[in-house]
Design a protein around this motif. Structure first.
Motif, mmCIF file in Angstrom:
data_model
loop_
_atom_site.group_PDB
_atom_site.id
_atom_site.type_symbol
_atom_site.label_atom_id
_atom_site.label_comp_id
_atom_site.label_asym_id
_atom_site.label_seq_id
_atom_site.Cartn_x
_atom_site.Cartn_y
_atom_site.Cartn_z
ATOM 1 N N PHE A 144 0.814 -1.205 0.000
ATOM 2 C CA PHE A 144 0.000 0.000 0.000
ATOM 3 C C PHE A 144 0.852 1.260 0.000
ATOM 4 N N VAL A 145 0.212 2.366 -0.325
ATOM 5 C CA VAL A 145 0.771 3.705 -0.180
ATOM 6 C C VAL A 145 -0.292 4.561 0.503
ATOM 7 N N LEU A 146 0.096 5.716 0.992
ATOM 8 C CA LEU A 146 -0.839 6.713 1.480
ATOM 9 C C LEU A 146 -0.897 7.852 0.468
ATOM 10 N N CYS A 147 -2.096 8.386 0.259
ATOM 11 C CA CYS A 147 -2.279 9.471 -0.704
ATOM 12 C C CYS A 147 -3.003 10.628 -0.026
ATOM 13 N N THR A 148 -2.378 11.790 -0.027
ATOM 14 C CA THR A 148 -2.968 13.014 0.509
ATOM 15 C C THR A 148 -3.067 14.020 -0.626
ATOM 16 N N ALA A 156 3.512 17.518 -3.618
ATOM 17 C CA ALA A 156 2.721 16.405 -3.082
ATOM 18 C C ALA A 156 3.619 15.368 -2.407
ATOM 19 N N GLU A 157 3.089 14.737 -1.375
ATOM 20 C CA GLU A 157 3.812 13.669 -0.678
ATOM 21 C C GLU A 157 4.085 12.520 -1.640
ATOM 22 N N GLN A 180 -5.234 -5.411 12.586
ATOM 23 C CA GLN A 180 -3.858 -5.456 12.093
ATOM 24 C C GLN A 180 -3.404 -4.029 11.818
ATOM 25 N N LEU A 181 -2.354 -3.582 12.507
ATOM 26 C CA LEU A 181 -1.805 -2.245 12.301
ATOM 27 C C LEU A 181 -0.774 -2.289 11.178
ATOM 28 N N ASP A 182 -0.997 -1.513 10.131
ATOM 29 C CA ASP A 182 -0.075 -1.477 9.001
ATOM 30 C C ASP A 182 0.697 -0.171 8.901
ATOM 31 N N ALA A 183 0.217 0.879 9.543
ATOM 32 C CA ALA A 183 0.914 2.157 9.461
ATOM 33 C C ALA A 183 0.559 3.052 10.637
ATOM 34 N N TYR A 184 1.579 3.623 11.263
ATOM 35 C CA TYR A 184 1.441 4.790 12.133
ATOM 36 C C TYR A 184 2.585 5.697 11.737
ATOM 37 N N THR A 185 2.267 6.740 11.001
ATOM 38 C CA THR A 185 3.302 7.533 10.364
ATOM 39 C C THR A 185 2.828 8.965 10.189
ATOM 40 N N GLY A 186 3.647 9.773 9.541
ATOM 41 C CA GLY A 186 3.283 11.150 9.235
ATOM 42 C C GLY A 186 3.061 11.336 7.748
ATOM 43 N N HIS A 187 2.129 12.225 7.398
ATOM 44 C CA HIS A 187 1.885 12.539 6.000
ATOM 45 C C HIS A 187 1.600 14.033 5.878
ATOM 46 N N GLY A 259 13.921 12.290 11.403
ATOM 47 C CA GLY A 259 14.242 12.159 9.991
ATOM 48 C C GLY A 259 13.074 11.713 9.154
ATOM 49 N N SER A 260 12.031 11.123 9.779
ATOM 50 C CA SER A 260 10.919 10.620 9.000
ATOM 51 C C SER A 260 9.596 11.299 9.310
ATOM 52 N N SER A 261 9.534 12.043 10.429
ATOM 53 C CA SER A 261 8.263 12.635 10.814
ATOM 54 C C SER A 261 7.979 13.914 10.067
ATOM 55 N N GLY A 262 8.999 14.578 9.567
ATOM 56 C CA GLY A 262 8.770 15.778 8.779
ATOM 57 C C GLY A 262 8.900 17.038 9.597
ATOM 58 N N ASP A 263 9.331 18.115 8.940
ATOM 59 C CA ASP A 263 9.450 19.421 9.555
ATOM 60 C C ASP A 263 8.094 20.076 9.664
ATOM 61 N N LEU A 264 7.859 20.793 10.739
ATOM 62 C CA LEU A 264 6.655 21.588 10.880
ATOM 63 C C LEU A 264 7.060 23.055 10.813
#
Length: 311
Positions: A144-148, A156-157, A180-187, A259-264
């Motif tokens: 899978f991918v995430l789409c925003t 775009a991400e 089933q947990l497949d993602a807890y991430t930032g987008h 490094g993966s959560s992203g700058d705010l």
């Protein structure tokens, strides 16, 4: 004894018409699970003969499973090989999400990774909408991918691919239990605002995964005082909340993976641009059944980047 197959077929159709509606995907999954290791092929005539023999000694209860690949709903379980069809709007979302024709490298949006599939392999499985926009879980049979979606196409991400189960070839049917947990991430949702068309970047915390047909509600406790109900469809779920910036104290436990959560750093405050990261403490995810009772709960789910196990 003479077997009137036509008469039997008519009787079965009548019985099916009087029976309560069934979810074909759920029954298909259960049937595949029960007979996964059986290689014996049954013919239509053989099934008819079995039905007749059963009618001689006992009351026959016939269940007819209809093929309906487009059927979706909150109680449709994951683990069915057939993915839901995309609507024209969903197909447009998938193509916009993967302008290179498929998933790309997490550090290079121009580098297409062919082994992760093409855009036409992916379906919009479930989408969470709020006042800030939406994020969708978009999957193939492998991952899978995430789409925003965003109007800022060049910002775009990236469509970063993750295998179901976090290792190739990807196990979409590998659902053990009810959750089933497949993602807890930032987008990130990038856009422009105001007369000056200033660049803005809203970073969301996103949780997504799969549920069994018994699950009616999924809630996420974000460990910061917020608790949100997920959107469930097709046996999948997704939920997001806007991220909060915190000062990077150098403690990974307080801010996730910088490094993966992203700058705010898009708020316009130059001081924040240098020091703010996404606050991403571990979360608790709970699945509830029709009676409101807890079916399964996952605690201390850690934040992590997409693409784990995908090379």
């Amino acid at each position: 004894m003479t077997i009137d197959e036509r008469r039997i077929a008519e009787e079965l159709r009548l019985m099916a018409g009087e029976a309560a509606p069934v979810d074909p995907r759920v029954y298909a999954r259960r049937t595949l699970t029960r007979h996964r290791h059986r290689r014996r092929a049954w013919s239509v005539a053989g099934l008819t003969a079995v039905s007749v023999a059963a009618a001689v000694t006992a009351t026959v209860v016939a269940t007819v499973i209809l093929s309906s690949p487009g059927t979706t709903g909150p109680d449709t379980t994951a683990g069915v090989a057939a993915l839901p069809d995309n609507t024209s709007e969903q197909l447009r979302l998938v193509r916009e999400c993967m302008p290179r024709g498929g998933p790309v490298h997490d550090m290079d949006g121009d580098r297409r990774i062919a082994e992760h599939g093409a855009a036409e392999d992916f379906r919009v499985l479930v989408e969470y909408r709020d006042k800030g926009g939406s994020t969708a879980l978009v999957g193939s049979e492998a991952g899978f991918v995430l789409c925003t979606p965003t109007d800022q196409k060049d910002m775009a991400e990236r469509a970063v691919f993750t295998y179901w189960g976090f290792e190739p070839p990807g196990n979409l049917a590998g659902l053990s239990g009810d959750l089933q947990l497949d993602a807890y991430t930032g987008h990130t949702h990038s856009y422009t605002a105001g007369e000056q068309r200033s660049q803005k970047d809203d970073v969301y915390r996103v949780v997504a995964g799969r549920v069994s047909d018994a699950v009616r509600r999924v809630e996420v406790d974000w460990a910061d005082g917020r608790r949100t109900a997920a959107r469930i469809a097709n046996g999948f779920f997704i939920v997001r909340i806007i991220g909060r910036p915190v000062r990077d104290s150098g403690d990974p436990g307080s801010s996730g993976d910088p490094g993966s959560s992203g700058d705010l750093g898009s708020s316009g405050d130059s001081a924040n641009e240098e020091a703010a990261t996404l606050d991403s403490p571990p979360v608790t995810v709970t699945a509830y059944g029709a009676d409101g009772k807890v079916l399964q709960q996952e605690k201390d789910v850690a934040f992590g980047p997409l693409g784990r196990g995908s090379g």
